[in-house]
Design an enzyme around this catalytic site. Structure first.
Site, mmCIF file in Angstrom:
data_model
loop_
_atom_site.group_PDB
_atom_site.id
_atom_site.type_symbol
_atom_site.label_atom_id
_atom_site.label_comp_id
_atom_site.label_asym_id
_atom_site.label_seq_id
_atom_site.Cartn_x
_atom_site.Cartn_y
_atom_site.Cartn_z
ATOM 1 N N ASP A 82 0.859 -1.229 0.200
ATOM 2 C CA ASP A 82 0.279 0.094 0.078
ATOM 3 C C ASP A 82 0.916 1.274 0.057
ATOM 4 O OD1 ASP A 82 0.778 -0.862 2.663
ATOM 5 O OD2 ASP A 82 -0.727 0.622 3.418
ATOM 6 N N GLU A 139 -0.741 -1.904 5.196
ATOM 7 C CA GLU A 139 0.223 -1.677 6.519
ATOM 8 C C GLU A 139 0.118 -0.409 7.044
ATOM 9 O OE1 GLU A 139 3.134 -0.856 9.080
ATOM 10 O OE2 GLU A 139 3.152 0.273 7.225
ATOM 11 N N GLU A 140 -0.157 0.600 6.366
ATOM 12 C CA GLU A 140 -0.221 2.031 6.854
ATOM 13 C C GLU A 140 -1.560 2.295 7.768
ATOM 14 O OE1 GLU A 140 2.423 3.897 6.917
ATOM 15 O OE2 GLU A 140 3.769 3.358 5.137
ATOM 16 N N ARG A 179 17.762 -7.125 15.068
ATOM 17 C CA ARG A 179 18.345 -7.356 16.563
ATOM 18 C C ARG A 179 17.270 -8.489 17.090
ATOM 19 N NH1 ARG A 179 15.882 -4.436 20.777
ATOM 20 N NH2 ARG A 179 18.165 -3.974 21.970
ATOM 21 N N HIS A 366 7.993 8.804 4.438
ATOM 22 C CA HIS A 366 6.730 9.738 4.536
ATOM 23 C C HIS A 366 7.122 11.072 4.209
ATOM 24 C CE1 HIS A 366 4.375 6.638 7.534
ATOM 25 N NE2 HIS A 366 5.319 6.253 6.624
#
Ligand SMILES: [Zn+2]
Ligand SMILES: [Zn+2]
Length: 404
Positions: A82, A139-140, A179, A366
């Site tokens: 998206d 996802e956003e 990590r 963004h």
């Protein structure tokens, strides 16, 4: 620094096609759950590879499956499709032609890298087992990954582990980090309504002053992290919006406060929500206002499992990347977290920043002029490929026999 003795997969011949694909997706950005054109492009590319393709998962989600050899293990590789609801200020020939939509987070690059890896794995077949390619919508801020999981993603396509990558402008091109444990934060939203009666500004004693109560609340909310959370834990609470009042001589009847909370630890998250509710109740009592609190936990923390984080770094080294441990998690959030709640796995930051002295523009995620760096495409293709090859490495003959 993780190093590898394996030569990176040769994917150079795939690049012209992948760059063209990435720029086509950039020119045609689509918002959450409306990635119809993107999903059609993805599904037809996967079908052209001869893969088993499933569409319509979480609306516009696409899943493809590739099997090779007799291995019984399976791995999931995920990309998001998206774009963001924002104005694009790019000036490239492939700038957005959809007003109000912009690939400002590089999901066009993620989708292209995973399609490239599918092409590479189909032809190299240096693994034994099953690879599921997950292309997710929304996802956003809309939790497309959560919807896919709720619609039975891992029941239909079982995985022993699952992996995803995000381009990372803060890291130079050619580097990668992750990590074990939390890599990105849980994201919560709060909406608080304070109600007085409203009245004349010259007669404040005749009404509960919702505006003054809101001012006190903003100050008190900003003490929650510093006074109620262990200094060894990391968290952020930010008040981002106050709405109330229309005139210089009227005390408003209602004031709304909105903000966000970020945290990495579920216990700290619980304490912040409880402290926020207590603080609002205390201000309500002191000010005589009525209050309502809506507290929404929309993304959990993105938490890598240790073995899979190590595999992600080893695969990055296989891909020819400089792979190192991320020193600390980021306070941004990511809905791949919902997949990691159900399946062991890891999320990687792939450097895409320009080198020092490179005069070409490099913008943060963004940003209205952000554009995915196409030089990162082969690195991501090699990383996804190496992840599958490591996760599904052909078993030693003794293990193979004993599993039968
Ligand atoms: Zn984003
Ligand atoms: Zn993103």
């Amino acid at each position: 620094m993780t190093t590898s003795t394996i030569a990176p997969a040769d994917v150079d011949d795939l690049l012209p096609g992948l760059v063209a694909l990435r720029r086509d997706l950039h020119a045609h950005p689509e918002l959450a759950f409306a990635e119809h054109r993107t999903a059609a492009v993805v599904a037809s590319a996967l079908r052209a590879l001869g893969l088993e393709v499933h569409e319509g998962i979480a609306g516009t989600g696409v899943v493809a499956t590739l099997r090779c050899g007799t291995g019984y293990r399976s791995v999931g590789l995920r990309a998001d499709m998206d774009a963001l609801p924002m104005v694009s200020l790019g000036d490239q020939p492939w700038k957005s032609c959809h007003p109000g939509a912009h690939h400002g987070c590089g999901h066009d690059g993620h989708t292209s890298m995973l399609l490239g890896a599918a092409k590479q794995l189909v032809r190299s077949r240096r693994f034994s087992g099953t690879v599921h390619f997950f292309f997710q919508p929304a996802e956003e801020g809309h939790g497309g990954a959560r919807v896919m999981v709720e619609q039975g993603l891992f029941e239909r396509f079982p995985c022993d582990s699952v992996y995803a990558v995000h381009n990372w402008p803060d890291l130079p091109l050619g580097q990668a980090q992750t990590r074990a444990g939390p890599l990105m934060a849980a994201a919560d939203r709060f909406d608080i309504m304070l109600r007085g009666q409203g009245g004349h500004a010259a007669q404040p004693h005749r009404t509960a002053d919702a505006l003054l109560a809101a001012g006190q609340l903003v100050v008190l909310l900003n003490t929650i992290v510093s006074r109620r959370i262990d200094p060894g834990d990391s968290a952020v609470l930010s008040v981002t919006r106050i709405e109330g009042g229309h005139s210089h001589n009227v005390l408003p009847a209602e004031v709304r406060i909105t903000g966000t909370v970020r945290s990495f630890d579920a216990a700290a998250q619980d304490r912040i929500e409880a402290a926020l509710r207590d603080t609002v109740a205390g201000v309500a009592l002191a000010s005589g206002t009525e209050t309502q609190v809506q507290y929404t936990r929309y993304y959990p923390a993105t938490v890598n499992t240790p073995a899979e984080a190590a595999l992600a770094l080893a695969a990055a080294a296989d891909a020819g990347l400089q792979a190192s441990l991320a020193e600390r998690p980021a306070f941004t959030s990511e809905d791949f977290a919902f997949m990691l709640q159900r399946c062991p796995g890891a999320y990687l930051w792939l450097g895409q920043g320009r080198a020092a002295g490179d005069t070409r523009a490099s913008h943060p995620l963004h940003h209205p002029q952000y554009d995915f760096n196409d030089e990162a495409l082969p690195l991501g293709v090699r990383w996804f490929t190496a992840v599958a090859e490591r996760a599904l490495a052909a078993p030693a003959s003794s293990e193979h026999l004993s599993s039968r």
